[in-house]
Design a protein around this motif. Structure first.
Motif, PDB file in Angstrom:
ATOM      1  N   ILE A 156       4.030   2.359  -5.493  1.00 15.61           N
ATOM      2  CA  ILE A 156       3.830   1.036  -4.895  1.00 15.61           C
ATOM      3  C   ILE A 156       2.338   0.705  -4.848  1.00 15.61           C
ATOM      4  O   ILE A 156       1.534   1.503  -4.383  1.00 15.61           O
ATOM      5  CB  ILE A 156       4.441   0.982  -3.479  1.00 15.61           C
ATOM      6  N   GLY A 157       1.975  -0.449  -5.380  1.00 13.81           N
ATOM      7  CA  GLY A 157       0.606  -0.932  -5.311  1.00 13.81           C
ATOM      8  C   GLY A 157      -0.291  -0.505  -6.453  1.00 13.81           C
ATOM      9  O   GLY A 157      -1.466  -0.882  -6.485  1.00 13.81           O
TER      10      GLY A 157
ATOM     11  N   ALA B 166      -1.484  -3.527  -8.572  1.00 18.17           N
ATOM     12  CA  ALA B 166      -2.478  -4.319  -7.830  1.00 18.17           C
ATOM     13  C   ALA B 166      -3.828  -3.611  -7.808  1.00 18.17           C
ATOM     14  O   ALA B 166      -4.869  -4.232  -8.056  1.00 18.17           O
ATOM     15  CB  ALA B 166      -1.990  -4.574  -6.407  1.00 18.17           C
ATOM     16  N   ALA B 167      -3.824  -2.317  -7.542  1.00 19.79           N
ATOM     17  CA  ALA B 167      -5.076  -1.558  -7.471  1.00 19.79           C
ATOM     18  C   ALA B 167      -5.750  -1.486  -8.844  1.00 19.79           C
ATOM     19  O   ALA B 167      -6.974  -1.634  -8.950  1.00 19.79           O
ATOM     20  CB  ALA B 167      -4.811  -0.159  -6.924  1.00 19.79           C
TER      21      ALA B 167
ATOM     22  N   LYS C 221      -7.229  -4.896  -9.747  1.00 16.16           N
ATOM     23  CA  LYS C 221      -8.441  -5.136  -8.971  1.00 16.16           C
ATOM     24  C   LYS C 221      -9.623  -4.381  -9.577  1.00 16.16           C
ATOM     25  O   LYS C 221     -10.712  -4.938  -9.753  1.00 16.16           O
ATOM     26  CB  LYS C 221      -8.226  -4.710  -7.517  1.00 16.16           C
TER      27      LYS C 221
END
Length: 167
Positions: A106-107, A110-111, A114
């Motif tokens: 999860i994530g 996104a990480a 970024k």
């Protein structure tokens, strides 16, 4: 979705192979009982070969799908994802980042996004394999330019990332 498929095809492993291959390739069932990739009709023989089953298994699988409202809703509405640029990125001057992830993922997208944007690099495409389909789930990110190698350690600091390769 996978729990539904496993339950519906529990007694028919060959039919489950067909259903899995259809999802993997973005193939749908048409109201005419034929298999399609977008608007391109796929022969039963070609799908059978790809799924490692006999041709008649394709018909049996389609029958099960169209006799079940839940399966019909899934398989009539599958849309192929389109071209993955990974294998031609070098020819186009694009970068490729392949990130192997654990099941605690999860994530990660996104990480990773970024981190890439902080380096001033644009993302052309991102593709994550289905954790239910792949033994080693992978996130592939195609970037507008080659990513510098010194970024690998920063990717490895993202929780759930197990391996990173750049090309």
């Amino acid at each position: 979705m996978w729990e539904t498929l496993k339950y519906k095809f529990d007694k028919y492993p060959a039919r489950m192979n067909v259903a899995r291959k259809m999802v993997e390739l973005g193939l749908r069932v048409g109201k005419d009982r034929k298999i399609y990739c977008a608007d391109l009709k796929i022969s039963d023989m070609a799908l059978a070969k790809a799924a490692g089953v006999e041709r008649k298994t394709i018909k049996f699988t389609v029958d099960i799908i169209l006799e079940d409202a839940e399966l019909t809703n899934i398989f009539e509405n599958i849309i192929p994802a389109g071209t993955l640029l990974k294998n031609i990125a070098k020819n186009l001057g694009l970068g490729v980042i392949e990130i192997e992830v654990s099941f605690e993922n999860i994530g990660i997208l996104a990480a990773a996004s970024k981190l890439i944007s902080e380096k001033g690099i644009g993302i052309r495409q991102a593709y994550a394999t289905d954790t239910e389909l792949e033994e080693i789930p992978t996130l592939t990110i195609i970037t507008e330019e080659i990513v510098p190698g010194n970024i690998v350690n920063e990717f490895l600091e993202i929780k759930g990332v197990t391996k990173v390769s750049l090309s």
